[in-house]
Scaffold this motif. Sequence first.
Motif, PDB file in Angstrom:
ATOM      1  N   GLY A   1       3.403  -8.505   1.821  1.00 61.44           N
ATOM      2  CA  GLY A   1       4.276  -7.480   1.669  1.00 61.44           C
ATOM      3  C   GLY A   1       3.595  -6.406   2.103  1.00 61.44           C
ATOM      4  O   GLY A   1       2.388  -6.462   2.771  1.00 61.44           O
ATOM      5  N   HIS A   2       3.829  -5.065   1.797  1.00 65.27           N
ATOM      6  CA  HIS A   2       3.030  -3.980   2.197  1.00 65.27           C
ATOM      7  C   HIS A   2       2.378  -3.579   0.755  1.00 65.27           C
ATOM      8  O   HIS A   2       2.903  -3.551  -0.214  1.00 65.27           O
ATOM      9  N   ASP A   3       1.279  -2.928   0.995  1.00 68.48           N
ATOM     10  CA  ASP A   3       0.229  -2.662   0.120  1.00 68.48           C
ATOM     11  C   ASP A   3      -0.323  -1.281   0.286  1.00 68.48           C
ATOM     12  O   ASP A   3      -0.465  -1.008   1.639  1.00 68.48           O
ATOM     13  N   ARG A   4      -0.357  -0.423  -0.714  1.00 69.19           N
ATOM     14  CA  ARG A   4      -0.768   0.951  -0.379  1.00 69.19           C
ATOM     15  C   ARG A   4      -1.721   1.066  -1.539  1.00 69.19           C
ATOM     16  O   ARG A   4      -1.772   0.674  -2.757  1.00 69.19           O
ATOM     17  N   LEU A   5      -2.804   1.900  -1.123  1.00 68.47           N
ATOM     18  CA  LEU A   5      -3.963   2.281  -2.126  1.00 68.47           C
ATOM     19  C   LEU A   5      -4.272   3.588  -1.765  1.00 68.47           C
ATOM     20  O   LEU A   5      -4.620   4.073  -0.839  1.00 68.47           O
ATOM     21  N   THR A   6      -4.355   4.479  -2.976  1.00 66.19           N
ATOM     22  CA  THR A   6      -4.699   5.864  -2.850  1.00 66.19           C
ATOM     23  C   THR A   6      -5.613   6.229  -3.870  1.00 66.19           C
ATOM     24  O   THR A   6      -5.739   6.023  -5.111  1.00 66.19           O
TER      25      THR A   6
ATOM     26  N   PHE B   1      -6.953  -2.485   5.153  1.00 61.39           N
ATOM     27  CA  PHE B   1      -6.309  -1.674   4.837  1.00 61.39           C
ATOM     28  C   PHE B   1      -6.983  -0.370   5.960  1.00 61.39           C
ATOM     29  O   PHE B   1      -8.066  -0.220   6.163  1.00 61.39           O
ATOM     30  N   VAL B   2      -5.919   0.622   6.344  1.00 62.76           N
ATOM     31  CA  VAL B   2      -6.227   1.834   7.355  1.00 62.76           C
ATOM     32  C   VAL B   2      -5.589   2.844   6.741  1.00 62.76           C
ATOM     33  O   VAL B   2      -4.305   2.809   6.209  1.00 62.76           O
ATOM     34  N   GLY B   3      -6.381   3.962   6.880  1.00 63.32           N
ATOM     35  CA  GLY B   3      -5.643   5.085   6.540  1.00 63.32           C
ATOM     36  C   GLY B   3      -6.523   6.178   6.865  1.00 63.32           C
ATOM     37  O   GLY B   3      -7.405   6.211   7.486  1.00 63.32           O
TER      38      GLY B   3
ATOM     39  N   VAL C   1      -1.527  -1.499   4.130  1.00 64.24           N
ATOM     40  CA  VAL C   1      -1.875  -2.630   5.021  1.00 64.24           C
ATOM     41  C   VAL C   1      -0.310  -3.685   4.912  1.00 64.24           C
ATOM     42  O   VAL C   1       0.114  -3.319   3.541  1.00 64.24           O
ATOM     43  N   VAL C   2      -0.179  -4.456   5.910  1.00 63.55           N
ATOM     44  CA  VAL C   2       0.898  -5.164   5.642  1.00 63.55           C
ATOM     45  C   VAL C   2       0.259  -6.412   5.884  1.00 63.55           C
ATOM     46  O   VAL C   2      -0.418  -6.806   6.826  1.00 63.55           O
TER      47      VAL C   2
END
Length: 156
Positions: A114-119, A96-98, A109-110
């Motif tokens: 699929g597309h995953d997002r962590l906040t 994951f990159v951010g 990350v893709v």
Amino acid sequence: MTESATEKHAAIARLAGHWQGEETMHPPGAEEPVHVTSVIQSRMELGGWFLFMGYAQLQDGSPSYTAHGVMGLDHSGDKVTLYWFDSQGWNPQQPFVGEWDGDTLQLSVVSDNGHDRLTYVLQGPDQYTTKVENSADGSHWNTLIEGTYRRTDTVG
């Protein structure tokens, strides 16, 4: 990269400690959300360069899902990276990159999923929230997990 940990490493270190939280999971296709308790034990390691995270989701007091994460910075020192390994066999193809925006860290990350997002949203020194989302196309997001965690002890 510099020879010592940076201010950006100090931002990551804010997540170090022992945490306990309540999570609401929204499994795809489930009619009702699932509520679990999670514990996280995180510590800065390797000279302050990386945050090592141990995570356990508990159902009826026993771990139902466990994971380990390693958070640091990319080679440019600009982006936060997170490698995540779990008890379901997740072996990351890439991290994951951010980046941080104030007290919010958003990573994505893709992958084959699929597309995953962590906040992560820090709410003072002793509480934060997370949200895990997934999208097939990167524009329509489904919330998978939402959690609120409180610090139970500090760890360097």
